[in-house]
Design a protein around this motif. Structure first.
Motif, PDB file in Angstrom:
ATOM      1  N   GLY A  13       7.779  -0.563  -1.970  1.00  0.00           N
ATOM      2  CA  GLY A  13       8.276   0.787  -1.790  1.00  0.00           C
ATOM      3  C   GLY A  13       9.295   0.719  -0.649  1.00  0.00           C
ATOM      4  O   GLY A  13       9.442  -0.320  -0.007  1.00  0.00           O
ATOM      5  N   ILE A  14       9.989   1.816  -0.413  1.00  0.00           N
ATOM      6  CA  ILE A  14      10.921   1.859   0.719  1.00  0.00           C
ATOM      7  C   ILE A  14      10.477   2.996   1.628  1.00  0.00           C
ATOM      8  O   ILE A  14      10.208   4.110   1.151  1.00  0.00           O
ATOM      9  CB  ILE A  14      12.377   2.144   0.266  1.00  0.00           C
ATOM     10  CG1 ILE A  14      12.827   1.148  -0.801  1.00  0.00           C
ATOM     11  CG2 ILE A  14      13.328   2.119   1.458  1.00  0.00           C
ATOM     12  CD1 ILE A  14      14.245   1.418  -1.328  1.00  0.00           C
ATOM     13  N   GLY A  15      10.388   2.734   2.919  1.00  0.00           N
ATOM     14  CA  GLY A  15      10.036   3.797   3.859  1.00  0.00           C
ATOM     15  C   GLY A  15      11.224   4.726   4.075  1.00  0.00           C
ATOM     16  O   GLY A  15      12.381   4.348   3.836  1.00  0.00           O
ATOM     17  N   ASN A  64       1.782   5.560  -1.074  1.00  0.00           N
ATOM     18  CA  ASN A  64       1.770   6.455  -2.221  1.00  0.00           C
ATOM     19  C   ASN A  64       2.481   5.827  -3.428  1.00  0.00           C
ATOM     20  O   ASN A  64       2.064   5.995  -4.579  1.00  0.00           O
ATOM     21  CB  ASN A  64       2.454   7.774  -1.811  1.00  0.00           C
ATOM     22  CG  ASN A  64       2.549   8.726  -2.978  1.00  0.00           C
ATOM     23  OD1 ASN A  64       1.555   9.028  -3.618  1.00  0.00           O
ATOM     24  ND2 ASN A  64       3.766   9.160  -3.281  1.00  0.00           N
ATOM     25  N   THR A  65       3.531   5.066  -3.139  1.00  0.00           N
ATOM     26  CA  THR A  65       4.400   4.559  -4.208  1.00  0.00           C
ATOM     27  C   THR A  65       3.681   3.724  -5.278  1.00  0.00           C
ATOM     28  O   THR A  65       3.901   3.943  -6.468  1.00  0.00           O
ATOM     29  CB  THR A  65       5.565   3.763  -3.574  1.00  0.00           C
ATOM     30  OG1 THR A  65       6.242   4.631  -2.664  1.00  0.00           O
ATOM     31  CG2 THR A  65       6.529   3.256  -4.622  1.00  0.00           C
ATOM     32  N   LYS A 112      12.717  10.442  -0.599  1.00  0.00           N
ATOM     33  CA  LYS A 112      13.348   9.116  -0.648  1.00  0.00           C
ATOM     34  C   LYS A 112      14.837   9.182  -1.017  1.00  0.00           C
ATOM     35  O   LYS A 112      15.510   8.143  -1.051  1.00  0.00           O
ATOM     36  CB  LYS A 112      12.598   8.207  -1.637  1.00  0.00           C
ATOM     37  CG  LYS A 112      11.132   7.984  -1.305  1.00  0.00           C
ATOM     38  CD  LYS A 112      10.958   7.197  -0.009  1.00  0.00           C
ATOM     39  CE  LYS A 112       9.521   7.181   0.482  1.00  0.00           C
ATOM     40  NZ  LYS A 112       8.649   6.311  -0.259  1.00  0.00           N
ATOM     41  N   THR A 146       0.874  -1.177   0.000  1.00  0.00           N
ATOM     42  CA  THR A 146       0.000   0.000   0.000  1.00  0.00           C
ATOM     43  C   THR A 146       0.917   1.236   0.000  1.00  0.00           C
ATOM     44  O   THR A 146       2.137   1.099  -0.082  1.00  0.00           O
ATOM     45  CB  THR A 146      -0.887   0.014   1.260  1.00  0.00           C
ATOM     46  OG1 THR A 146      -0.031  -0.103   2.396  1.00  0.00           O
ATOM     47  CG2 THR A 146      -1.880  -1.128   1.242  1.00  0.00           C
TER      48      THR A 146
HETATM   49  P1  PGA Z   1       5.071   5.457   0.564  1.00  0.00           P
HETATM   50  O1  PGA Z   1       5.579   4.512   1.719  1.00  0.00           O
HETATM   51  O2  PGA Z   1       4.838   4.566  -0.616  1.00  0.00           O
HETATM   52  O3  PGA Z   1       3.775   6.039   1.067  1.00  0.00           O
HETATM   53  O4  PGA Z   1       6.125   6.455   0.323  1.00  0.00           O
HETATM   54  C1  PGA Z   1       6.547   3.575   1.426  1.00  0.00           C
HETATM   55  C2  PGA Z   1       6.767   2.741   2.673  1.00  0.00           C
HETATM   56  O5  PGA Z   1       6.661   3.295   3.779  1.00  0.00           O
HETATM   57  O6  PGA Z   1       7.073   1.566   2.532  1.00  0.00           O
END
Ligand code: PGA
Length: 253
Positions: free
Chosen positions: A141-143, A46-47, A211, A44
């Motif tokens: 995605g990567i946080g 934004n990515t 990011k 889930t």
């Molecule tokens: P984001 O979060 O896609 O909302 O930037 C990525 C994530 O936290 O894994």
């Protein structure tokens, strides 16, 4: 799309995020068409929104059916009802599932509203992934803190699906969705790092200035639990797509 040299995680710098999204969608469409019962690991956030939008478009144009595919979401907040406005299940419903033909029985979330069941739910999630032959393609995605799924800093390379404590940065990032920080759950269930590394193919997207620092760390920091995304390096079939802004700290690395 330019490929970056001198890194042990194949990385592609794209002009626009749409370029990366199209490439990932192309791979997913091909997989789902060719392999009956294909197994997707889905995030889930934004990515992945653009990828899901394109998949919905492919489905609506009649060229793609998910009826035989399996979907395993990376994670879910602990003790949250499926129809809670901030649950990942609800998010997936509105951003993908309500608009395509995934079979309800083949959509999986590591969720429970009873924390006493959580360890059992986590174990069964691992078994359910294995039972359908493992993940064919994992989208990630990567946080900002280097998490993948909810594998927060401190997560071991050999971790499996389990209950985790959410990192303060993760909770802060979720505040807008829940309203106030107090309402953001403190725990979740996430696929483990090892669960993810077992996927046959991993495609990672990172876009935007927020990011840039974590993309640099993912590629250049020593592999360790302090930045779980570093564990992606060395996977036999992983690709990272970054836009120019997310790649902007790499020249300085
Ligand atoms: P984001 O979060 O896609 O909302 O930037 C990525 C994530 O936290 O894994």
């Amino acid at each position: 799309m330019k490929s970056l040299s001198g890194v042990d995680l194949p990385t592609f710098v794209v002009e626009t995020r749409e370029e990366a999204e199209r490439e990932v969608v192309r791979e997913i469409v091909e997989l789902v068409r060719v392999r009956r019962g294909s197994v997707l690991g889905l995030p889930t956030g934004n990515t992945p929104i653009g990828v899901y939008r394109e998949l919905i478009g492919a489905h609506r144009s009649g060229s793609l059916s998910f009826a035989q595919a399996h979907a395993f979401n990376l994670d879910e907040y602990l003790d949250i009802e499926a129809d809670h406005p901030a649950s990942f299940e609800r998010w997936m419903e509105s951003h993908l599932f309500a608009n395509v033909d995934f079979d309800a029985a083949r959509r999986h979330f590591p969720s429970t509203t009873n924390s006493r069941d959580a360890d059992d739910v986590a174990r069964k999630y691992e078994s359910a992934i294995r039972a359908v032959g493992g993940l064919d393609l994992l989208l990630l995605g990567i946080g900002r803190n280097g998490h993948v799924g909810f594998n927060e800093p401190g997560s071991a390379r050999d971790s499996r699906t389990r209950v985790v404590e959410l990192h303060p940065m993760t909770r802060a990032d979720a505040t807008a969705t829940f309203g106030t920080l107090d309402q953001v759950p403190t725990q979740a269930i996430t696929m483990g790092v090892a669960t993810m590394l077992d996927a046959r193919r991993i495609r990672v997207l990172a876009f935007g200035e927020k990011k840039a620092a974590i993309v640099r760390d993912t590629l250049f920091e020593p592999q360790s639990s302090s930045c779980p995304a570093t564990f992606l390096r060395g996977h036999p079939d992983v690709k990272l797509f970054v836009d120019a802004v997310a790649a902007s700290a790499l020249q300085r690395a």
